[in-house]
Design a protein around this motif. Structure first.
Motif, PDB file in Angstrom:
ATOM      1  N   CYS A 173      -7.873   1.381   4.498  1.00  0.00           N
ATOM      2  CA  CYS A 173      -6.783   2.331   4.677  1.00  0.00           C
ATOM      3  C   CYS A 173      -7.296   3.760   4.888  1.00  0.00           C
ATOM      4  N   HIS A 225      -8.150  -3.463   0.592  1.00  0.00           N
ATOM      5  CA  HIS A 225      -7.584  -2.670   1.690  1.00  0.00           C
ATOM      6  C   HIS A 225      -7.745  -1.178   1.413  1.00  0.00           C
ATOM      7  N   LYS A 226      -7.398  -0.746   0.229  1.00  0.00           N
ATOM      8  CA  LYS A 226      -7.500   0.675  -0.115  1.00  0.00           C
ATOM      9  C   LYS A 226      -8.949   1.146  -0.143  1.00  0.00           C
ATOM     10  N   LEU A 265      -4.898  -5.902  -1.846  1.00  0.00           N
ATOM     11  CA  LEU A 265      -4.495  -4.499  -1.756  1.00  0.00           C
ATOM     12  C   LEU A 265      -5.638  -3.580  -2.176  1.00  0.00           C
ATOM     13  N   ARG A 282      -0.059   4.119   0.723  1.00  0.00           N
ATOM     14  CA  ARG A 282      -0.528   5.036   1.764  1.00  0.00           C
ATOM     15  C   ARG A 282       0.018   4.678   3.145  1.00  0.00           C
ATOM     16  N   CYS A 321       0.854  -1.180   0.000  1.00  0.00           N
ATOM     17  CA  CYS A 321       0.000   0.000   0.000  1.00  0.00           C
ATOM     18  C   CYS A 321       0.893   1.235   0.000  1.00  0.00           C
TER      19      CYS A 321
END
Length: 65
Positions: free
Chosen positions: A30, A25-26, A22, A11, A9
């Motif tokens: 996140c 997650h974003k 991923l 971020r 990530c």
């Protein structure tokens, strides 16, 4: 942060083995506040499935078919 996983990530640096992990997650985790609230206690989750699992395990309520 770099790790053995292939997708990091940009971020927060958390690592994922799969691109979809991923992306999820974003999209849901996140930098976001938990949006799914347990109707039985103060637990909050960032993903709906985590809330469902919590309810089944902590409150002994079987999942809906």
């Amino acid at each position: 942060m770099t790790c053995a996983a292939r997708f990091d990530c940009d971020r927060c640096g958390k690592c994922y083995r799969y691109k979809q992990g991923l992306a999820s997650h974003k999209r849901y985790e996140c930098g976001k506040e938990p949006q799914f609230m347990c109707p039985h206690c103060d637990y909050r989750a960032k993903q709906k499935q985590n809330l469902k699992t919590h309810i089944i395990i902590k409150h002994c309520i079987p999942k809906e078919s």
